[in-house]
Motif scaffolding. Structure first.
Motif, PDB file in Angstrom:
ATOM      1  N   VAL A 150       2.470   2.757  -5.910  1.00  0.00           N
ATOM      2  CA  VAL A 150       3.349   1.711  -5.384  1.00  0.00           C
ATOM      3  C   VAL A 150       4.311   2.359  -4.400  1.00  0.00           C
ATOM      4  O   VAL A 150       4.979   3.348  -4.731  1.00  0.00           O
ATOM      5  CB  VAL A 150       4.146   1.021  -6.515  1.00  0.00           C
ATOM      6  CG1 VAL A 150       5.081  -0.024  -5.946  1.00  0.00           C
ATOM      7  CG2 VAL A 150       3.222   0.422  -7.546  1.00  0.00           C
ATOM      8  N   SER A 206       8.349  -4.331   0.767  1.00  0.00           N
ATOM      9  CA  SER A 206       6.945  -4.727   0.744  1.00  0.00           C
ATOM     10  C   SER A 206       6.698  -5.685   1.906  1.00  0.00           C
ATOM     11  O   SER A 206       7.023  -6.864   1.835  1.00  0.00           O
ATOM     12  CB  SER A 206       6.605  -5.409  -0.583  1.00  0.00           C
ATOM     13  OG  SER A 206       5.286  -5.909  -0.531  1.00  0.00           O
ATOM     14  N   TRP A 212       1.225 -13.412  -1.908  1.00  0.00           N
ATOM     15  CA  TRP A 212       1.300 -12.030  -2.397  1.00  0.00           C
ATOM     16  C   TRP A 212       1.669 -12.007  -3.879  1.00  0.00           C
ATOM     17  O   TRP A 212       1.091 -11.240  -4.647  1.00  0.00           O
ATOM     18  CB  TRP A 212       2.329 -11.236  -1.576  1.00  0.00           C
ATOM     19  CG  TRP A 212       2.423  -9.799  -1.979  1.00  0.00           C
ATOM     20  CD1 TRP A 212       1.703  -8.757  -1.484  1.00  0.00           C
ATOM     21  CD2 TRP A 212       3.285  -9.230  -2.979  1.00  0.00           C
ATOM     22  NE1 TRP A 212       2.058  -7.588  -2.108  1.00  0.00           N
ATOM     23  CE2 TRP A 212       3.021  -7.851  -3.024  1.00  0.00           C
ATOM     24  CE3 TRP A 212       4.240  -9.760  -3.835  1.00  0.00           C
ATOM     25  CZ2 TRP A 212       3.691  -6.998  -3.893  1.00  0.00           C
ATOM     26  CZ3 TRP A 212       4.905  -8.914  -4.701  1.00  0.00           C
ATOM     27  CH2 TRP A 212       4.636  -7.542  -4.730  1.00  0.00           C
ATOM     28  N   ASN A 220       7.943  -4.485  -4.567  1.00  0.00           N
ATOM     29  CA  ASN A 220       7.439  -3.194  -5.038  1.00  0.00           C
ATOM     30  C   ASN A 220       8.104  -2.773  -6.347  1.00  0.00           C
ATOM     31  O   ASN A 220       7.468  -2.140  -7.194  1.00  0.00           O
ATOM     32  CB  ASN A 220       7.622  -2.127  -3.961  1.00  0.00           C
ATOM     33  CG  ASN A 220       6.641  -2.314  -2.829  1.00  0.00           C
ATOM     34  OD1 ASN A 220       5.585  -2.917  -2.994  1.00  0.00           O
ATOM     35  ND2 ASN A 220       6.980  -1.809  -1.657  1.00  0.00           N
TER      36      ASN A 220
END
Length: 121
Positions: A17, A22, A32, A84
Motif C-alpha cells: 500500500v 490515493s 474505488w 490508503n
C-alpha cells in the motif's frame, strides 16, 4: 520513488500500500471504495456525492454555486486522503502483518524488493 508499506499474509502472500494520497480514489471515488471492498463506505459516498453534484448543477443559476463546489471537493478529497490508510488497516484486520516500509517505483517493485531481501537473508 514513493514509500510503500509491504504486508505479508501466510496464505495470500504479499500486498503493498502506497503511503500518501490515493489518486485512484480521488478520480474514481465510490467506485474505488467498492472495488477495494469498502462497500458500505462506497454506497454512502455515492449517496452523498450524487446529490451534491445535482445541487452544484442546479445552483449554477444562483450566486451560491461556489459553496456547493467547495463542499463537493471536500467530500471527494476524503477517499483520496484516507483511502490508503483505510486499505492498510483493512489488510491488518484481514491478518496481514507489516513486513517493511520501503521506497520503490510502484507496488510490484516494492513487493519484489521485499521478496529479494527475504530470500537473501
Amino acid at each position: 520513488m514513493r514509500a510503500f508499506k509491504v504486508y505479508e499474509h501466510p496464505d495470500f502472500g504479499y500486498a503493498a500500500v502506497k503511503i500518501g494520497i490515493s489518486y485512484p480514489a480521488l478520480l474514481l471515488g465510490w467506485i474505488w471504495l467498492i472495488a477495494n471492498k469498502f462497500r458500505g463506505l462506497g454506497i454512502l459516498f455515492l449517496f452523498i456525492t450524487a446529490p451534491l453534484t445535482f445541487v452544484l448543477d442546479t445552483s449554477q443559476v444562483t450566486s451560491d454555486w461556489w459553496w456547493s463546489l467547495t463542499l463537493l471537493f471536500i467530500v471527494l478529497g476524503v477517499p483520496a486522503f484516507m483511502g490508503n490508510k483505510w486499505l492498510a488497516s483493512k489488510y491488518e484486520e484481514d491478518g496481514y502483518k507489516l513486513v517493511k516500509v520501503i521506497q520503490a517505483g510502484n507496488r510490484e517493485a516494492a513487493i519484489a524488493l521485499v521478496e529479494s531481501n527475504k530470500s537473501g537473508d
